[in-house]
Write a protein that holds these residues in place. Structure first.
Motif, PDB file in Angstrom:
ATOM      1  N   VAL A   1       0.839  -1.206   0.000  1.00  0.00           N
ATOM      2  CA  VAL A   1       0.000   0.000   0.000  1.00  0.00           C
ATOM      3  C   VAL A   1       0.870   1.250   0.000  1.00  0.00           C
ATOM      4  CG1 VAL A   1      -1.661   1.325   1.363  1.00  0.00           C
ATOM      5  CG2 VAL A   1      -1.985  -1.116   1.006  1.00  0.00           C
ATOM      6  N   THR A   2       1.975   1.214   0.720  1.00  0.00           N
ATOM      7  CA  THR A   2       2.874   2.370   0.718  1.00  0.00           C
ATOM      8  C   THR A   2       3.397   2.646  -0.685  1.00  0.00           C
ATOM      9  OG1 THR A   2       3.540   1.834   2.968  1.00  0.00           O
ATOM     10  CG2 THR A   2       4.971   3.336   1.762  1.00  0.00           C
ATOM     11  N   ILE A   3       3.876   1.609  -1.336  1.00  0.00           N
ATOM     12  CA  ILE A   3       4.436   1.781  -2.686  1.00  0.00           C
ATOM     13  C   ILE A   3       3.358   2.248  -3.658  1.00  0.00           C
ATOM     14  CG2 ILE A   3       5.412   0.518  -4.648  1.00  0.00           C
ATOM     15  CD1 ILE A   3       6.903  -1.215  -2.574  1.00  0.00           C
ATOM     16  N   CYS A   4       2.223   1.567  -3.612  1.00  0.00           N
ATOM     17  CA  CYS A   4       1.165   1.906  -4.574  1.00  0.00           C
ATOM     18  C   CYS A   4       0.646   3.336  -4.348  1.00  0.00           C
ATOM     19  CB  CYS A   4       0.016   0.919  -4.484  1.00  0.00           C
ATOM     20  SG  CYS A   4       0.476  -0.712  -5.082  1.00  0.00           S
ATOM     21  N   CYS A   5       0.468   3.741  -3.096  1.00  0.00           N
ATOM     22  CA  CYS A   5       0.008   5.102  -2.806  1.00  0.00           C
ATOM     23  C   CYS A   5       1.060   6.122  -3.235  1.00  0.00           C
ATOM     24  CB  CYS A   5      -0.282   5.257  -1.317  1.00  0.00           C
ATOM     25  SG  CYS A   5      -1.801   4.454  -0.794  1.00  0.00           S
ATOM     26  N   TYR A   6       2.300   5.834  -2.931  1.00  0.00           N
ATOM     27  CA  TYR A   6       3.358   6.788  -3.267  1.00  0.00           C
ATOM     28  C   TYR A   6       3.455   6.971  -4.771  1.00  0.00           C
ATOM     29  CZ  TYR A   6       7.924   8.734  -4.104  1.00  0.00           C
ATOM     30  OH  TYR A   6       8.932   9.541  -4.573  1.00  0.00           O
TER      31      TYR A   6
END
Lengths: 250, 330
Positions: A206-211
């Motif tokens: 989720v961190t990667i995708c949101c960023y």
């Protein structure tokens, strides 16, 4: 050197995004409807594919191990092999990959679209931090849903292996013996290790995708490219982290 | 889909995950929900040899329970067994840890015990027997291998010649080389001897070839055997006599072992010596009779006189003769 600088910049920006999200954690109860919506999208909608895939992964694992183990009379350990493999490794990793494909891509696409169509700019203009309403609910949802998905994946995989062992002629290990072997060499700590792995993977996805979604620049064409990039980077991070987390937990 | 439906589905999904996690935990940790029904038996051992929770308890290969848990006791380890309710185990049945497969899994094997013996109750201890540990066996095999290696090395040294001593093969070669001519002579002599025997020459040859000699020899042997039997019988008799003598029975026995008889004999011998001394010295009637020939001469004269008297009687009657004799005598 330029790429290395870009990589470090991306790392730093992602960590800053997380920090900004964490700063608004006290707003989470007020965002409960958003949290539930993200739980639904990340967990509930991913459940069918997780169930089907885990069942067949367990089945194939039992089939392959039964075929190999019948040569040296170790078929009674198929339950142990399938059980430990599913709960410690395959369950969390497969769930993480499926969540990346099913939910991570949707997150990136949604945030990238909002970014391209300047919805993010509008939020910022209204003094609404995008991390508060776009990142924090997703992070909370994935942290809640990943263990649930992982434990369902484990059970589906175990039952898939049990059915294959029961009904495959050259294996012929009854369900009772299969689960006895599974229980004999497995402890609940093995399950907990798998669930912890799933939590870490979900958080990273989720961190990667949101960023990547929030950092898209350019026109609508960048939306598809950012989705592809988000999935590729997430998968790489999952597999690299898998090694280090496994080593740390052993 | 409205927000309420979404919330309900997410809630159910989350509860499903929690329930599955709890079921898995209970199942794997032997919790109350999945605890096997049955009664508890304690099996004490000096070493459990890898017996773990959940391992099977078998009676003649049939599962009758499982190992609920293992724990440390006082100078021993205990396996707490959960035995199926319908299974009755006599209290003299013996339990032992057995290896299920070469891959290291174990189970607990329980014997039948004696039929009719009192049954083990909940919480009782079962008799146990320690089995041979594979590690010990392997260690002993390793020691045996070392000894075999040492023996093989010694044999190799003996055969190949260790140090300054000659090898066994060299010694054998020298022995055969040196003793070969003597051995050939011995064989030649043996051939001569066997040829002579075959031709009936010499004692053994005649014995081998002459049937009569053989029969005589057999007869001689038979006689020797009979003599030996008689000698044996004689020895038995002599032994019996010796036993009798030793026990003081019979005359000789009394002579040898009876103190009183010995004293009597000693007295008799002393008396005889005294009598013989007196006889030799001419004391007493017999002494004088033996040493002095006067009485002999007087008796000879008396006989002559009697002879003459008889001649002078002629045809006188018997009474007259008696009277004459009496007159002459008195």
């Amino acid at each position: 050197m330029k790429q290395l600088t870009a990589l470090c910049e991306n790392f730093g920006s992602a960590i800053c995004m997380l920090a900004r999200s964490a700063r608004h954690i006290n707003t989470l109860p007020r965002q409960f409807p958003r949290f539930i919506e993200q739980c639904y999208l990340i967990g509930y909608t991913t459940l069918p594919i997780v169930t089907i895939l885990s069942f067949f992964i367990g089945s194939v694992l039992a089939l392959q191990s039964g075929y190999s183990m019948q040569n040296f009379g170790a078929k009674q350990f198929i339950g142990t092999l399938v059980g430990l493999s599913m709960c410690r490794e395959l369950g969390p990793v497969m769930v993480a990959i499926l969540v990346t494909g099913r939910a991570g891509s949707a997150i990136t696409a949604e945030l990238a679209s909002m970014n391209v169509y300047q919805e993010i700019d509008a939020l910022m203009t209204m003094n609404i931090p995008p991390e508060r309403i776009l990142v924090l609910p997703r992070l909370a949802a994935v942290l809640v849903m990943m263990p649930v998905l992982a434990i369902i994946a484990n059970l589906c995989g175990w039952y898939g292996g049990a059915i294959v062992c029961q009904y495959t002629a050259f294996i012929s290990v009854d369900t009772q013996s299969y689960f006895a072997a599974l229980k004999r060499y497995m402890e609940f700590n093995d399950i907990l290790d798998g669930l912890l792995k799933a939590e870490i993977f979900g958080f990273v996805i989720v961190t990667i995708c949101c960023y990547i979604g929030l950092s898209v620049k350019g026109g609508p064409r960048e939306i598809g490219a950012s989705v592809t990039r988000a999935i590729v980077v997430s998968l790489i991070f999952i597999l690299v982290l898998d090694y280090f987390v496994t080593k740390a937990l052993l | 889909m409205n927000s309420t439906q979404q919330t309900v589905r997410v809630g159910l999904f989350f509860l499903l995950g929690l329930a599955l996690a709890w079921i898995t935990f209970e199942s794997l940790s032997g919790g109350r929900f999945f605890k096997e029904k049955g009664y508890t038996v304690i099996a004490p051992f000096s070493n459990l040899k890898g017996l773990k929770n959940g391992d099977e308890v078998l009676m003649a290969g049939v599962k009758v329970g499982s190992v609920f848990r293992t724990r440390l006791g006082h100078q021993r380890v205990e396996a707490v067994l959960t035995i199926d309710p319908g299974v009755k185990i006599p209290n003299d049945a013996v339990a032992s840890v057995q290896q299920s497969s070469l891959l290291g899994s174990n189970h607990l094997e329980v014997g039948f015990g004696t039929p009719g013996a009192p049954l083990i109750k909940d919480g009782d201890e079962i008799k146990t027997q320690d089995t041979v540990d594979m590690n010990q066996v392997i260690a002993q095999l390793g020691a045996l291998g070392s000894k075999l290696e040492q023996v093989a090395g010694d044999i190799g040294k003996a055969l190949g010649g260790g140090g300054q001593s000659a090898s066994l093969f060299n010694k054998l070669d020298t022995l055969v080389t040196e003793t070969g001519p003597r051995f050939e002579d011995a064989v030649s002599n043996l051939q001569d001897i066997t040829a002579k025997i075959k031709n009936g020459e010499g004692t053994i040859g005649r014995l081998v070839n002459d049937a009569q000699l053989h029969d005589e020899l057999l007869a001689g042997v038979t006689e020797i055997r009979n003599a030996a039997a008689q000698a044996s019988s004689f020895a038995v008799d002599a032994k019996a006599i010796t036993e009798q003598i030793r026990s003081g029975q019979g005359t000789i026995g009394a002579l040898v072992f009876d103190q009183k008889a010995g004293d009597d004999i000693r007295v008799v011998a002393r008396n005889l010596r005294e009598i013989s001394d007196k006889l030799n010295s001419g004391q007493g009637t017999f002494g004088r009779l033996m040493t002095d020939d006067t009485l002999y001469r007087e008796a000879q004269g008396l006989v002559k006189k009697a002879d003459r008297a008889l001649d002078s009687m002629g045809d006188s009657g018997p009474i007259t003769a008696v009277g004459v004799v009496a007159n002459q005598l008195f």
